[in-house]
Design an enzyme around this catalytic site. Structure first.
Site, PDB file in Angstrom:
ATOM      1  N   HIS A   8       0.964  -1.409  -0.490  1.00 36.83           N
ATOM      2  CA  HIS A   8       0.008  -0.005  -0.098  1.00 36.83           C
ATOM      3  C   HIS A   8       0.785   1.435  -0.004  1.00 36.83           C
ATOM      4  CE1 HIS A   8      -3.034  -2.394   0.729  1.00 36.83           C
ATOM      5  NE2 HIS A   8      -4.772  -1.547   0.589  1.00 36.83           N
ATOM      6  N   HIS A  34       1.175  -3.426   9.122  1.00 36.06           N
ATOM      7  CA  HIS A  34       2.612  -3.520   9.314  1.00 36.06           C
ATOM      8  C   HIS A  34       3.817  -2.766   9.843  1.00 36.06           C
ATOM      9  CE1 HIS A  34       2.334  -4.088   4.556  1.00 36.06           C
ATOM     10  NE2 HIS A  34       1.254  -3.590   4.759  1.00 36.06           N
TER      11      HIS A  34
END
Length: 204
Positions: free
Chosen positions: A117, A159
């Protein structure tokens, strides 16, 4: 992700600590629930599948010769991003902070490094900042979106900090590669013509 290097092991441990501290600090905010909802929308807005589908539809539906070169080069960058991130994730195999059990989430894989992303968001940002410059009025919201996407990856615990920083750096590198291998107008016309199965004449 296993490592025998003491320095790398220390760095990864610190990365986990910093990431957890960030999540704890944010979770104590009064508007955290609203922040998570916005983060989910940001997650969808930068999803790889969503970008591919919407961008191909954009090329197909908005048949404008003046946009073909930009559209094809963006598509090239999106494909490059998927390949680079997939290869790195397969090699590094770092697990995500928290396994996603949300059925509404668009298929996140189980590996964390690097953040796809973040790489996609910063590639798009650099693309419209340097390769196909937008007016500052339009570039400002794109910049805010890219940064917000990166932060949302921490908020949703998809993340760690290093994953996101690496992803952002990869996105910048991808923009440089696309700039160096910039597809010519003639080639872009040929590609669009092949994809849409229509004859596209070059602009005079």
């Amino acid at each position: 992700m296993r490592t025998s290097s003491p320095v790398l092991k220390y760095l990864l441990e610190k990365d986990v600590q910093v990431s957890k501290h960030f999540v704890v600090a944010v979770s104590n905010l009064s508007f955290f629930k609203s922040l998570r909802i916005h983060s989910r929308f940001l997650e969808i807005s930068c999803d790889g599948i969503a970008w591919f589908v919407s961008w191909i539809a954009f090329i197909w539906l908005l048949s404008s010769k003046s946009l073909y070169q930009m559209q094809v080069n963006m598509l090239f960058g999106l494909i490059l991003d998927v390949v680079i991130v997939a290869v790195l994730k397969a090699l590094v195999r770092r697990r995500r902070p928290v396994a996603s059990k949300d059925m509404l989430t668009i298929g996140p894989d189980k590996f964390s490094f690097p953040s796809g992303h973040a790489s996609r968001a910063f590639f798009v940002l650099l693309f419209f900042a340097k390769l196909y410059p937008l007016h500052i009025v339009f570039l400002m919201p794109v910049t805010a979106w890219a940064v917000s996407v990166a932060i949302s990856r921490l908020i949703l615990q998809r993340h760690y900090v290093l994953d996101i920083c690496a992803g952002a750096a990869i996105g910048v590198l991808e923009a440089l590669i696309v700039g160096l291998l910039w597809i010519s107008e003639e080639t872009a016309f040929s590609i669009v013509g092949f994809v849409t199965e229509e004859t596209v004449d070059s602009m005079e």
